[in-house]
Design a protein around this motif. Structure first.
Motif, mmCIF file in Angstrom:
data_model
loop_
_atom_site.group_PDB
_atom_site.id
_atom_site.type_symbol
_atom_site.label_atom_id
_atom_site.label_comp_id
_atom_site.label_asym_id
_atom_site.label_seq_id
_atom_site.Cartn_x
_atom_site.Cartn_y
_atom_site.Cartn_z
ATOM 1 N N ALA A 185 41.796 32.303 58.185
ATOM 2 C CA ALA A 185 40.537 33.017 57.957
ATOM 3 C C ALA A 185 39.414 32.353 58.740
ATOM 4 C CB ALA A 185 40.200 33.042 56.468
ATOM 5 N N ASP A 186 38.624 33.181 59.424
ATOM 6 C CA ASP A 186 37.447 32.712 60.165
ATOM 7 C C ASP A 186 37.803 31.558 61.117
ATOM 8 O OD1 ASP A 186 35.814 34.587 58.969
ATOM 9 O OD2 ASP A 186 35.257 33.249 57.326
ATOM 10 N N ARG A 187 38.887 31.675 61.823
ATOM 11 C CA ARG A 187 39.280 30.660 62.792
ATOM 12 C C ARG A 187 38.377 30.801 64.022
ATOM 13 N NH1 ARG A 187 40.815 28.109 67.644
ATOM 14 N NH2 ARG A 187 42.740 26.906 67.352
ATOM 15 N N PRO A 188 37.568 29.772 64.358
ATOM 16 C CA PRO A 188 36.590 29.938 65.440
ATOM 17 C C PRO A 188 37.192 29.677 66.830
ATOM 18 C CG PRO A 188 36.293 27.801 64.410
ATOM 19 C CD PRO A 188 37.401 28.484 63.655
ATOM 20 N N VAL A 189 36.730 30.470 67.791
ATOM 21 C CA VAL A 189 36.981 30.225 69.218
ATOM 22 C C VAL A 189 35.620 30.243 69.903
ATOM 23 C CG1 VAL A 189 38.026 31.095 71.343
ATOM 24 C CG2 VAL A 189 39.291 31.224 69.183
ATOM 25 N N ARG A 190 35.286 29.142 70.568
ATOM 26 C CA ARG A 190 33.951 29.001 71.152
ATOM 27 C C ARG A 190 33.910 29.560 72.577
ATOM 28 N NH1 ARG A 190 31.613 27.845 66.322
ATOM 29 N NH2 ARG A 190 32.700 26.099 65.304
ATOM 30 N N LEU A 191 32.774 30.112 72.939
ATOM 31 C CA LEU A 191 32.526 30.576 74.290
ATOM 32 C C LEU A 191 31.036 30.548 74.570
ATOM 33 C CD1 LEU A 191 32.791 34.456 74.485
ATOM 34 C CD2 LEU A 191 33.001 33.254 72.335
ATOM 35 N N ARG A 192 30.675 30.771 75.827
ATOM 36 C CA ARG A 192 29.273 30.814 76.236
ATOM 37 C C ARG A 192 29.015 32.125 76.960
ATOM 38 N NH1 ARG A 192 28.752 27.974 80.230
ATOM 39 N NH2 ARG A 192 30.935 27.366 80.507
ATOM 40 N N VAL A 193 27.868 32.699 76.710
ATOM 41 C CA VAL A 193 27.453 33.894 77.435
ATOM 42 C C VAL A 193 26.504 33.450 78.540
ATOM 43 C CG1 VAL A 193 26.304 36.127 77.309
ATOM 44 C CG2 VAL A 193 27.733 35.355 75.393
ATOM 45 N N THR A 194 26.865 33.716 79.787
ATOM 46 C CA THR A 194 26.064 33.363 80.948
ATOM 47 C C THR A 194 25.495 34.620 81.576
ATOM 48 O OG1 THR A 194 27.839 33.503 82.583
ATOM 49 C CG2 THR A 194 27.687 31.455 81.302
ATOM 50 N N GLY A 195 24.743 34.439 82.643
ATOM 51 C CA GLY A 195 24.216 35.584 83.354
ATOM 52 C C GLY A 195 25.304 36.440 83.988
ATOM 53 N N ASP A 196 26.478 35.847 84.215
ATOM 54 C CA ASP A 196 27.603 36.584 84.797
ATOM 55 C C ASP A 196 28.575 37.094 83.755
ATOM 56 O OD1 ASP A 196 26.681 36.120 87.407
ATOM 57 O OD2 ASP A 196 27.639 34.147 87.454
ATOM 58 N N GLY A 197 28.358 36.775 82.474
ATOM 59 C CA GLY A 197 29.252 37.234 81.441
ATOM 60 C C GLY A 197 29.772 36.099 80.579
ATOM 61 N N PRO A 198 30.627 36.396 79.600
ATOM 62 C CA PRO A 198 31.170 35.374 78.703
ATOM 63 C C PRO A 198 32.173 34.456 79.398
ATOM 64 C CG PRO A 198 31.306 37.587 77.736
ATOM 65 C CD PRO A 198 31.006 37.748 79.180
ATOM 66 N N VAL A 199 32.179 33.194 78.989
ATOM 67 C CA VAL A 199 33.137 32.201 79.491
ATOM 68 C C VAL A 199 33.647 31.414 78.297
ATOM 69 C CG1 VAL A 199 33.490 30.202 80.979
ATOM 70 C CG2 VAL A 199 31.927 32.022 81.704
ATOM 71 N N PHE A 200 34.957 31.380 78.085
ATOM 72 C CA PHE A 200 35.528 30.650 76.967
ATOM 73 C C PHE A 200 35.469 29.152 77.229
ATOM 74 C CE2 PHE A 200 37.655 34.759 76.419
ATOM 75 C CZ PHE A 200 37.394 34.980 75.073
ATOM 76 N N ASP A 201 35.192 28.380 76.169
ATOM 77 C CA ASP A 201 35.248 26.929 76.282
ATOM 78 C C ASP A 201 36.694 26.480 76.455
ATOM 79 O OD1 ASP A 201 32.557 27.030 75.867
ATOM 80 O OD2 ASP A 201 32.594 26.117 73.860
ATOM 81 N N ALA A 202 36.885 25.304 77.017
ATOM 82 C CA ALA A 202 38.239 24.778 77.188
ATOM 83 C C ALA A 202 38.871 24.574 75.824
ATOM 84 C CB ALA A 202 38.199 23.472 77.945
ATOM 85 N N PRO A 203 40.142 24.989 75.645
ATOM 86 C CA PRO A 203 40.792 24.836 74.326
ATOM 87 C C PRO A 203 40.994 23.375 73.967
ATOM 88 C CG PRO A 203 42.355 25.628 76.002
ATOM 89 C CD PRO A 203 41.004 25.616 76.639
#
Length: 203
Positions: A185-203
């Motif tokens: 439940a509610d397992r988080p996956v981090r990412l960043r939204v940039t001017g070019d779009g979303p980018v996932f953080d390194a696992p």
């Protein structure tokens, strides 16, 4: 007298120079057109598939399920978040996204995809598979589950500025023969939204 020409020398075609002139003119016209495009800084159109950048992707495996996440079709700060839930063992299924958060009479957990932070939902969560009700021992009401195997869920999303964002995932996998894995439940996956779009953080 008209007839076969066997044994007679073949006369040269008189208008052959005319055909060569037309071919030469066409070739010169094509070369001139390409040179004009280059002079204007233009290039011949490319295949859109060659121009598209690969979609940002990440994955993890937890409690018997591998989850693959990607963001595609990112245009004008909007795109599609796709989550593919794949049970590690054959014969295991996932529960419907419409299942209550605590399951049916405590049995099962919904397949869930949500976003928070600088990424917001822009529509409803949908799945490629259709859920079907099954009857379970000790449970009076039917429980909606997807067919055994992978389930693909999609969520339209939009950027709410730039910065940190989180995808929150929930699921549980079960088998009629081997029982259930521990729910997530509610397992988080981090990412960043940039001017070019979303980018996932390194696992």
């Amino acid at each position: 007298m008209n007839g076969p020409t066997h044994g007679r020398p073949v006369r040269p075609v008189r208008n052959a120079p005319h055909h060569r002139t037309l071919r030469t003119a066409a070739a010169l016209a094509t070369a001139a057109a390409l040179a004009g495009l280059a002079a204007c800084g233009q290039q011949p159109a490319k295949d859109p598939a060659q121009q598209a950048a690969p979609a940002p992707t990440t994955r993890f495996t937890e409690n018997g399920v591998t989850v693959t996440l990607s963001v595609s079709d990112w245009r004008s700060s909007k795109g599609t978040l796709t989550a593919v839930f794949t049970p590690e063992k054959p014969g295991f299924h996932l529960y419907s996204t419409a299942l209550p958060a605590t399951g049916v009479e405590g049995v099962g957990r919904p397949t869930a995809v949500a976003v928070a932070g600088s990424l917001k939902p822009d529509g409803e969560l949908a799945t490629a598979a259709e859920a079907r009700p099954i009857s379970l021992p000790g449970v009076d009401a039917p429980v909606p589950v997807y067919p055994d195997g992978p389930v693909t869920a999609t969520l339209p999303v939009r950027a709410d500025g730039t910065g940190a964002a989180t995808v929150l995932l929930g699921y549980a996998s079960c088998s009629t023969r081997e029982g259930c894995t521990i729910p997530v439940a509610d397992r988080p996956v981090r990412l960043r939204v940039t001017g070019d779009g979303p980018v996932f953080d390194a696992p």
